[in-house]
Design a protein around this motif. Structure first.
Motif, PDB file in Angstrom:
ATOM      1  N   GLN A 152      30.339  31.233  38.841  1.00 38.09           N
ATOM      2  CA  GLN A 152      31.063  31.909  39.429  1.00 38.09           C
ATOM      3  C   GLN A 152      32.772  30.265  39.106  1.00 38.09           C
ATOM      4  N   MET A 153      32.245  29.818  38.391  1.00 39.32           N
ATOM      5  CA  MET A 153      33.090  28.415  38.901  1.00 39.32           C
ATOM      6  C   MET A 153      34.767  29.242  39.449  1.00 39.32           C
ATOM      7  N   GLN A 154      35.063  30.058  38.239  1.00 36.20           N
ATOM      8  CA  GLN A 154      36.864  30.846  38.952  1.00 36.20           C
ATOM      9  C   GLN A 154      36.404  32.155  39.127  1.00 36.20           C
ATOM     10  N   VAL A 155      35.306  32.369  40.250  1.00 34.20           N
ATOM     11  CA  VAL A 155      34.773  33.278  41.119  1.00 34.20           C
ATOM     12  C   VAL A 155      35.938  32.657  42.796  1.00 34.20           C
ATOM     13  N   ILE A 156      35.445  31.820  42.401  1.00 37.28           N
ATOM     14  CA  ILE A 156      35.599  30.802  44.096  1.00 37.28           C
ATOM     15  C   ILE A 156      37.213  31.116  44.673  1.00 37.28           C
ATOM     16  N   ALA A 157      37.050  31.381  45.847  1.00 37.31           N
ATOM     17  CA  ALA A 157      38.166  31.516  46.274  1.00 37.31           C
ATOM     18  C   ALA A 157      39.282  32.689  46.049  1.00 37.31           C
ATOM     19  N   ASN A 175      34.138  42.055  51.598  1.00 39.17           N
ATOM     20  CA  ASN A 175      32.591  41.306  52.005  1.00 39.17           C
ATOM     21  C   ASN A 175      31.819  41.213  50.939  1.00 39.17           C
ATOM     22  N   LEU A 176      30.264  41.785  50.634  1.00 31.91           N
ATOM     23  CA  LEU A 176      29.149  41.238  49.348  1.00 31.91           C
ATOM     24  C   LEU A 176      29.691  41.729  48.502  1.00 31.91           C
ATOM     25  N   LEU A 177      29.319  43.545  48.626  1.00 35.02           N
ATOM     26  CA  LEU A 177      29.370  43.841  47.704  1.00 35.02           C
ATOM     27  C   LEU A 177      30.692  44.662  47.095  1.00 35.02           C
ATOM     28  N   SER A 230      29.628  30.677  52.292  1.00 33.21           N
ATOM     29  CA  SER A 230      29.447  31.482  52.052  1.00 33.21           C
ATOM     30  C   SER A 230      28.944  32.632  52.760  1.00 33.21           C
ATOM     31  N   ASN A 231      28.996  31.990  54.149  1.00 30.94           N
ATOM     32  CA  ASN A 231      27.717  33.228  54.875  1.00 30.94           C
ATOM     33  C   ASN A 231      29.212  33.576  55.643  1.00 30.94           C
ATOM     34  N   LEU A 232      30.014  32.307  56.144  1.00 33.00           N
ATOM     35  CA  LEU A 232      31.157  32.691  56.953  1.00 33.00           C
ATOM     36  C   LEU A 232      32.374  33.246  55.974  1.00 33.00           C
ATOM     37  N   PHE A 233      32.464  33.350  54.443  1.00 35.36           N
ATOM     38  CA  PHE A 233      33.777  33.505  53.951  1.00 35.36           C
ATOM     39  C   PHE A 233      34.055  34.483  53.985  1.00 35.36           C
ATOM     40  N   GLY A 272      30.590  32.227  46.274  1.00 35.10           N
ATOM     41  CA  GLY A 272      30.712  32.884  46.949  1.00 35.10           C
ATOM     42  C   GLY A 272      31.189  31.804  48.395  1.00 35.10           C
ATOM     43  N   GLY A 273      30.484  30.614  47.891  1.00 36.58           N
ATOM     44  CA  GLY A 273      31.012  29.248  48.850  1.00 36.58           C
ATOM     45  C   GLY A 273      32.148  29.313  48.412  1.00 36.58           C
TER      46      GLY A 273
END
Length: 435
Positions: free
Chosen positions: A81-86, A91-93, A295-298, A326-327
């Motif tokens: 997930q390096m290229q998923v950050i930001a 929401n999560l799903l 991640s929880n906050l994001f 997610g973090g």
């Protein structure tokens, strides 16, 4: 391998601190030294004593006035997930379906997995992290790239090929048989090789059928010493959907219990919304709730009750982690800064000793690896981070008025990042300067 002597201020925990004034919980040497030999800490203590025991020809490296600590440990993140950050999502799903699953499909290609593995380990080292626990993708190629790069750098790493046979794109699905067979192959090829530890990794109950959960249970019985990692109670919609998929279970945690996946080496990512019954079940099994604050906050998932879980009559073991992607930061310093803020919102206090304990010895204990990592004790692995609390002009200005170790630690946690990491040593070798 050259014998090295590192000089600086040593800081390392002996046990969990009971309060900010609990000086017996840690070692702090204002003029200390570590003797590194063969990837291990051969001696640790006052500089004059360690210097006197050093053999002729020892290379001396003076890190004064910086702080020398055990390398940071990250207990939950996603290698693909390096290229998923930001990535922006509600929401999560939605985030999983829009960004994460399409990106993870790319890891069927060995070249892509190897490319990302190089960047992944560079970022860990840049931020002072010497051990991490990662989810690979569903593809065995991703696990092969992850563990091969760990061996190349001689890092102590935990990871696993994700098992996932429903509720994901076709390119990310295995079968119960494939998940079992490929996990066994990863174990045979990588577990115990170098400093590698393979984890049994059903992503979460939403993406595994009962048949695949049975396959995970079989692996857990066959390899009882392996770590298990999965997700639990991150998001209200996730909890509701999961319980619809497993109506026979009492609650989300009970799903994993029914398949024998609760145990001392099980790492459950998030655990934000546990009921008292679930927290009791985790406590009784010795399982670990892994807090992922950025991640929880994001993703807006909720506020993890770290202090409340720790002081229960049946306390729950806690780990802390970045949860890339997610973090939002690879830095354990930034991670604990956000953890501090979450506890503030819950009316709790997270003092700096708590934070640094969790990043080092606490996470080593969560992984059942405290006999080899997480401290500066003689005989343990020489995984070390050197910290500069005056790394930026703003930090240097603040350091002018810092009077205590606790104040310095809190400054590093609040304002520090990869620029505060002077050097990262892995098995005694300086790694950051080479990046």
């Amino acid at each position: 391998m050259t014998v090295k002597l590192l000089r600086g201020r040593l800081f390392s925990f002996k046990r969990a601190p009971q309060s900010l004034t609990d000086t017996d919980s840690y070692l702090y040497e204002t003029d200390g030294a570590l003797l590194l030999d063969g990837g291990k800490i051969a001696a640790s203590g006052r500089y004059a004593d360690v210097k006197a025991s050093a053999p002729e020809g020892t290379e001396e490296i003076d890190h004064r006035p910086h702080l020398i600590m055990p390398g940071f440990i990250d207990t939950h993140l996603h290698f693909p997930q390096m290229q998923v950050i930001a990535s922006y999502a509600a929401n999560l799903l939605e985030w999983l379906n829009t960004y994460t699953f399409p990106e993870e499909c790319r890891f069927v290609e060995s070249a892509h997995a190897q490319k990302i593995a190089t960047h992944f380990y560079d970022e860990l080292i840049r931020h002072g992290t010497t051990t991490a626990v990662a989810y690979c993708s569903v593809h065995k190629t991703s696990a092969d790239a992850y563990f091969a790069e760990a061996m190349r750098r001689n890092m102590c790493m935990v990871g696993g090929k994700v098992m996932m046979d429903r509720n994901a794109p076709q390119g990310l699905l295995d079968t119960p048989e494939m998940g079992y067979d490929e996990t066994r192959a990863v174990i045979a090829e990588w577990h115990g090789k170098g400093r590698n530890h393979v984890a049994i990794t059903p992503r979460f109950a939403i993406t595994s059928t009962p048949a695949q959960m049975e396959a995970a249970a079989t692996l857990a019985r066959e390899f009882p010493d392996l770590h298990i990692q999965t997700h639990l109670s991150e998001n209200h919609d996730e909890i509701r959907y999961t319980c619809e998929l497993y109506p026979e279970a009492v609650d989300y945690t009970d799903i994993y219990a029914r398949y024998g996946l609760l145990g001392k080496k099980t790492l459950f990512g998030h655990c934000i919304h546990l009921s008292d019954r679930e927290a009791d079940a985790m406590s009784e099994a010795g399982s670990v709730a892994v807090h992922c604050p950025t991640s929880n906050l994001f993703l807006g998932s909720g506020l993890f009750p770290l202090k409340a879980l720790s002081r229960r009559e049946k306390p729950v073991r806690i780990g802390v982690a970045t949860d890339i992607g997610g973090g939002s930061s690879y830095s354990m310093l930034r991670t604990m800064d956000e953890a501090y803020k979450i506890q503030q919102l819950l009316g709790e206090r997270l003092n700096p000793l708590d934070s640094y304990y969790h990043m080092t010895l606490g996470n080593a204990e969560a992984l059942s690896l405290a006999d080899s990592i997480g401290t500066l004790e003689t005989g343990t692995d020489a995984d070390i981070v050197v910290l500069n609390a005056a790394a930026t002009p703003a930090m240097a200005l603040k350091m002018d008025v810092v009077k205590t170790l606790a104040e310095e630690l809190f400054l590093l946690q609040t304002m520090g990042d990869d620029r505060s990491i002077v050097e990262t040593y892995v098995a005694g070798n300086a790694m950051k300067a080479a990046l």
